[in-house]
Design an enzyme around this catalytic site. Structure first.
Site, mmCIF file in Angstrom:
data_model
loop_
_atom_site.group_PDB
_atom_site.id
_atom_site.type_symbol
_atom_site.label_atom_id
_atom_site.label_comp_id
_atom_site.label_asym_id
_atom_site.label_seq_id
_atom_site.Cartn_x
_atom_site.Cartn_y
_atom_site.Cartn_z
ATOM 1 C CG HIS A 169 -1.925 0.930 1.429
ATOM 2 N ND1 HIS A 169 -1.699 2.242 1.753
ATOM 3 C CD2 HIS A 169 -3.270 0.795 1.320
ATOM 4 C CE1 HIS A 169 -2.860 2.872 1.835
ATOM 5 N NE2 HIS A 169 -3.834 2.018 1.573
ATOM 6 C CG ASP A 205 0.434 -2.468 6.162
ATOM 7 O OD1 ASP A 205 -0.555 -2.619 6.921
ATOM 8 O OD2 ASP A 205 0.386 -1.803 5.112
ATOM 9 C CD GLN A 256 -7.206 -5.011 4.040
ATOM 10 O OE1 GLN A 256 -8.264 -5.408 4.532
ATOM 11 N NE2 GLN A 256 -7.004 -3.744 3.794
ATOM 12 C CE LYS A 275 -7.961 -0.219 5.719
ATOM 13 N NZ LYS A 275 -6.782 -0.396 4.872
ATOM 14 C CB CYS A 286 -3.580 3.181 -1.616
ATOM 15 S SG CYS A 286 -4.884 4.336 -1.244
HETATM 16 C C1 PLP Z 1 -5.855 0.450 4.596
HETATM 17 C C2 PLP Z 1 -4.446 0.039 4.515
HETATM 18 C C3 PLP Z 1 -3.427 0.884 4.955
HETATM 19 C C4 PLP Z 1 -3.673 2.276 5.452
HETATM 20 O O1 PLP Z 1 -4.518 2.291 6.546
HETATM 21 P P1 PLP Z 1 -5.099 3.684 7.095
HETATM 22 O O2 PLP Z 1 -6.157 3.260 8.038
HETATM 23 O O3 PLP Z 1 -5.619 4.435 5.903
HETATM 24 O O4 PLP Z 1 -3.972 4.406 7.747
HETATM 25 C C5 PLP Z 1 -2.143 0.407 4.905
HETATM 26 N N1 PLP Z 1 -1.863 -0.825 4.444
HETATM 27 C C6 PLP Z 1 -2.814 -1.668 4.009
HETATM 28 C C7 PLP Z 1 -2.440 -3.034 3.551
HETATM 29 C C8 PLP Z 1 -4.134 -1.252 4.018
HETATM 30 O O5 PLP Z 1 -5.078 -2.085 3.578
#
Ligand code: PLP
Length: 407
Positions: free
Chosen positions: A124, A201, A204, A227, A365
């Protein structure tokens, strides 16, 4: 499917799911962008604003004590949820993006010109741009782990990226476009063989599978509350204590100090060193409720329900002539990115919306990943604990109609 997975009852917890779009019942398939919020979480927020709002850590008075207790209780809950070793390792931020920026900015201070950072091709933007900004500031370069056509990272190529300049690895747990679940334990173990720390990260992954940061052995893990059925504007950064202690503060302000004078300032203990200013303490308290909500259903039950939806929907989508699915990794979460023939992702998304189906379209993104896939954008359907097989059927029927129109 487990006994307590009563889908119709669960759906009652989400008032937004009763909406209609253009006179059609809403089918919400944009859960990768954000999930809907259960009533218990919203009720907690409303109740806190009505009854118990007071700033945390700053007052001797009862309301402030109560709010502080709620915030710190949430920190303990997050610690348990990801199996961190101590609450000092749980830092509240505004989201995954801020968590990664915190590490790039603060850990970045420990890096030097000529160092290299490894990311993957499926990141992302929020796990690319902070490292690029750091790179520009300090003369640090990015190296990229490639993937195969299924959307599986090339681990041999990854191993070959390491050299004496490698200083950090930052990689996503689950791709927000392909759904690929990356072998994060292996990624971390390889980096650690070279003495290199790793950020995962988890934006997800966090609401769709069990996450155990000790088992993964990552040095940092970042995710967002919105999320995972929690409020927006809250994120978490998990960091191993030994790193967090070495890292300089990210922002200066209230709450993060020990003592301040004009000749110098000492900083607060962990985790407060990294929490400058007034946090969204009401949202943080409600994140606790969201985690309890997930736990009451069971993360494994959620994962197996979503996996059933993934398999069923993927199979049925392949009935549609010209269907191109991007991301067919064997280890995959319930995210399906696709295009119908050569039609434009935006047209597909607009037509699906007219039929009540909410999906996301565009580059998600992840422009470098779009370049790798050779497309400008894709349509993405992503599933959550409340989606039903009937909704999948409605999605397929809608896709068939859209395919006929766009033919
Ligand atoms: C949504 C997402 C982000 C960013 O998250 P925010 O809540 O917008 O800060 C980063 N990495 C992944 C894999 C995402 O799906």
């Amino acid at each position: 499917m487990t006994e307590n997975y009563d889908l119709q009852k669960l759906r009652e917890d989400f008032p937004s799911l009763k909406r209609e779009i253009y006179g059609k019942p809403l089918v919400y398939l944009d859960n990768t962008a954000t999930s809907q919020t259960p009533k218990c979480v919203v009720d907690d927020i409303v109740s806190a604003y009505y009854n118990s709002k007071a700033n945390v850590h700053r007052g001797v008075h009862t309301l402030s004590q109560e709010m502080t207790d709620l915030q710190e209780r949430a920190r303990r809950r997050v610690k348990e949820y990801i199996n961190a070793s101590s609450i000092e390792e749980i830092i509240f931020t505004r989201g995954t993006t801020e968590s990664i920026n915190l590490v790039a900015s603060s850990f970045g201070e420990l890096l030097k010109e000529g160092d290299e950072i490894i990311v993957s091709v499926m990141e992302h933007h929020s796990n690319i741009v902070p490292w690029q900004l750091l790179g520009q500031r300090k003369g640090i370069t990015l190296k990229v782990i490639p993937m195969n056509d299924e959307g599986v990272l090339d681990m041999d190529a990854y191993r070959k990226l390491f050299n004496e300049h490698t200083a950090f690895v930052s990689c996503t747990h689950v791709s927000n476009v392909l759904g690929t679940i990356n072998p994060v334990k292996e990624i971390v173990a390889e980096a650690h063989r070279h003495g290199v720390p790793v950020l995962i990260d988890g934006a997800q992954a966090i609401a769709h599978q069990k996450v155990d940061v000790v088992d993964i052995d990552c040095d940092f893990y970042a995710f967002s509350s919105h999320k995972m059925y929690g409020p927006t504007g809250i994120g978490v950064l998990y960091g191993k204590k030994e790193w967090l202690e070495k890292m300089p503060p990210y922002q200066g302000g209230g709450e993060m100090i020990g003592n301040v004078s004009f000749s110098g300032t000492t900083f607060a203990e962990l985790p407060f060193k990294f929490e400058a200013g007034t946090p969204d303490f009401i949202g943080i308290a409600a994140l606790h409720t969201a985690i309890d909500y997930i736990a009451s259903i069971g993360i494994d039950a959620i994962a197996s329900h979503e996996h059933e939806l993934l398999e069923y929907t993927t199979r049925r989508m392949m009935e549609i002539p010209g269907m191109r699915i991007f991301g067919t990794a064997p280890e995959k979460d319930a995210i399906i990115s696709f295009l119908i023939g050569n039609s434009h992702h935006f047209d597909t998304g607009v037509l699906l919306d007219k039929l009540g189906i909410e999906v996301r379209t565009g580059h998600h993104c992840a422009e470098p990943l779009m370049h790798r896939l050779g497309v400008e954008g894709v349509v993405r359907a992503s599933f959550a604990l409340y989606n039903t097989k009937e909704e999948c059927d409605r999605f397929i029927d809608a896709l068939k109609r859209v395919a006929a129109i766009l033919e």
